[in-house]
Design an enzyme around this catalytic site. Structure first.
Site, mmCIF file in Angstrom:
data_model
loop_
_atom_site.group_PDB
_atom_site.id
_atom_site.type_symbol
_atom_site.label_atom_id
_atom_site.label_comp_id
_atom_site.label_asym_id
_atom_site.label_seq_id
_atom_site.Cartn_x
_atom_site.Cartn_y
_atom_site.Cartn_z
ATOM 1 N N TRP A 128 8.585 1.022 -0.849
ATOM 2 C CA TRP A 128 8.195 0.228 0.318
ATOM 3 C C TRP A 128 8.957 -1.081 0.362
ATOM 4 C CZ3 TRP A 128 7.366 -0.158 4.969
ATOM 5 C CH2 TRP A 128 6.458 -1.009 5.606
ATOM 6 N N GLY A 129 9.151 -1.716 -0.792
ATOM 7 C CA GLY A 129 9.899 -2.974 -0.838
ATOM 8 C C GLY A 129 11.312 -2.799 -0.296
ATOM 9 N N LYS B 102 -9.014 1.670 2.289
ATOM 10 C CA LYS B 102 -8.659 2.994 2.830
ATOM 11 C C LYS B 102 -8.391 4.005 1.723
ATOM 12 C CE LYS B 102 -3.846 2.449 2.380
ATOM 13 N NZ LYS B 102 -2.460 2.617 2.801
ATOM 14 N N GLN C 273 -4.622 4.560 -6.998
ATOM 15 C CA GLN C 273 -5.225 3.333 -6.490
ATOM 16 C C GLN C 273 -6.655 3.524 -5.971
ATOM 17 O OE1 GLN C 273 -2.170 1.370 -4.307
ATOM 18 N NE2 GLN C 273 -2.596 -0.496 -5.451
#
Lengths: 348, 348
Positions: free
Chosen positions: B17-18, B210, B304
């Site tokens: 993502w970075g 989420k 996560q």
């Protein structure tokens, strides 16, 4: 205290969803014998299956072999070939018919005058009724045609899953709370959770408008645009559903769209499963017109999302409000005016 | 008028993502040369790929061959192996790191005192920081550690789709509008739509919570419960996300959850794609514990959603509020206390 009159329930319609909800209703009339007569008549449009009447098969085998095969129906659910017989003395009428049949069926019932005193109805019919700059939900059409109050039921309810007793939720919109509570008694089970809210129009409109968004979601799938784009289209679609309903119907509540099964949950189900998504994907991938896909994939049935997109367009044009609903508009343009599907997000 | 000082952007982190967001940022610094210095340093934790430094490969090939292979990066994006060098003179710092690294990285930056005057930050880090009965978002952790304001960015953003320029939306939560607008300038493109809202906590919490709902959605998939049940779980999950955030954080807005990309849209993306859903499905189907699935499917990375479910449970227990969040609770019970997954909806 004198014993209260028991309600007599009648199911008007016996397709896939009608049969599934009739199964639940008949199970619950048996469970709540303090409220309901146990026998539940279900009007079945008579047709022949392997040379036998469908009503005969349903009443002997307790299975709707044509529209809900493989599911055992309660013995107190009784298939009835004559509409008027099915509705006789009924005080709670469940309408689960394709929308184009509603006016004619209502007219027959009105003229026959056979329903019980104080009868009221519920609409499971999807879609909206548009003429020029006037738009109506079918619960209102039924109310006007029959002169009886009509609630609305809609939710994330794939019929076969409900019939197989898989966990599901649904939403009932009522005008009068006591009626909403009776419908809840009739339909709620440990595996089929029924929430009741005071928003008939919101519940009805969710069921109609989600199909337009599902067409857009299917375009995304056909274009291979991925999950981010599809989620974006669904988000924008949910907002347009809410804004449209609140702009053109009084008493609609914003929460219905974002908190209830009829809203966000049904939108999710419809945009990932469902025929609207499927056909819209095929439309992009094959380039075939929707009329052809309806013949090939739906046996000639009209695709509800595409039809509703057209009705919304006619209505919004008549009201001069097309520009307020860019997603609805682009679905119309792609499906009815040959706009390139790749333009789907160009004006969002 | 004197020419305004140009902002210097630094990207702290260079994972999947970075790297994707760095690509967009570097394209936009070139596009908006009135606002930003063109060169964008990106801190890369140095590692060897086929005997070469990853930073060298990125700077020579303009491709992050390890974390975002196949995507051409802008030539003005410069991989920098030393954190302090990457952050030197930066006035806009983009944090895109796994949450466990945030405190240590912030400490190094604080001690080095190399960032430019008036610098501010944005957090793309998911998760919450729980200690006993205290809960924090990482944007607040960064604010406190660095003494600079920190916005938050989250949305329906599968990194590879964003990197491939597929249509996506995202949400930035700001404290000060002018900062939100600068971040929007840095990230918005015709294919990556950025909405800015005054709700840092809401945006951050969407990104964290989420994942717990996605675990529940994965359980549904593993159980074969179908689309109705999954949509119901997502609906209930979205409500618990909203209620939790509004109960424990001030200034959170209900609309963030139901109208923004960070809310409903990201929830959809995560519950249909994503590793949390995948591993939760495997958990039910294989009966293997999550530790083993993390090793087998995620190369040892912690899942996560499962970690967050545990943190939420500890926090809610400390606050005496476990009963207020039945979906969060059942995810915790199934993933940490061997509750039978088939009990998922028993108490919803």
């Amino acid at each position: 205290m004198a014993p209260r009159e028991l309600h007599r329930v009648a199911i008007i319609g016996s397709g896939n969803w009608g049969s599934a909800i009739a199964k639940i209703a008949a199970e619950n009339t048996a469970r709540h014998s303090d409220l309901f007569q146990q026998e539940v008549p279900m009007w079945v449009y008579e047709e022949q299956v392997n040379g036998e009447n469908l009503t005969t098969i349903i009443n002997e085998k307790h299975e709707n072999v044509k529209y809900l095969p493989g599911v055992q129906l309660p013995v107190n659910l009784k298939a009835v070939p004559a509409l008027i017989d099915a509705a006789r003395d009924a005080t709670m009428l469940v309408f689960c018919l394709p929308h184009q049949f509603i006016p004619n069926i209502c007219r027959q019932l009105r003229e026959a005058k056979v329903t019980g005193a104080g009868a009221f109805a519920i609409s499971l019919t999807k879609g909206v009724d548009v003429t020029g700059d006037r738009i109506k939900i079918f619960a209102d059409v039924i109310e006007e045609e029959l002169g009886m109050p009509c609630c609305a039921l809609s939710g994330a309810n794939i019929a076969n899953e409900v019939a197989l007793n898989k966990f599901s939720e649904t939403t009932i919109g009522y005008g009068t709370r006591s009626e909403g509570e009776l419908w809840q008694k009739l339909f709620h089970t440990p595996q089929f959770h029924v929430q009741i809210i005071e928003d008939r129009a919101g519940v009805s409109l969710c069921g109609a408008l989600k199909n337009v968004v599902a067409v857009a979601a299917g375009f995304c799938d056909g274009l291979g645009w991925g999950n981010n784009a599809k989620a974006a289209v669904m988000r924008i679609g949910l907002l347009e559903m809410k804004n449209f309903s609140m702009e053109f119907f009084s008493g609609v509540k914003a929460e219905t769209f974002v908190q209830e099964s009829a809203g966000v949950a049904d939108l999710i189900t419809t945009c990932f499963g469902g025929r609207n998504r499927l056909c819209a994907e095929a439309f992009v991938k094959t380039g075939k017109p929707f009329e052809q896909l309806e013949t090939e994939l739906l046996g000639g049935q009209k695709l509800q999302g595409v039809a509703t997109a057209d009705e919304l367009h006619q209505f919004l044009k008549a009201r001069g409000r097309v520009g307020g609903y860019p997603l609805f508009h682009v679905v119309y343009k792609i499906s009815h005016e040959n706009l390139d599907p790749a333009k789907l997000t160009a004006h969002l």
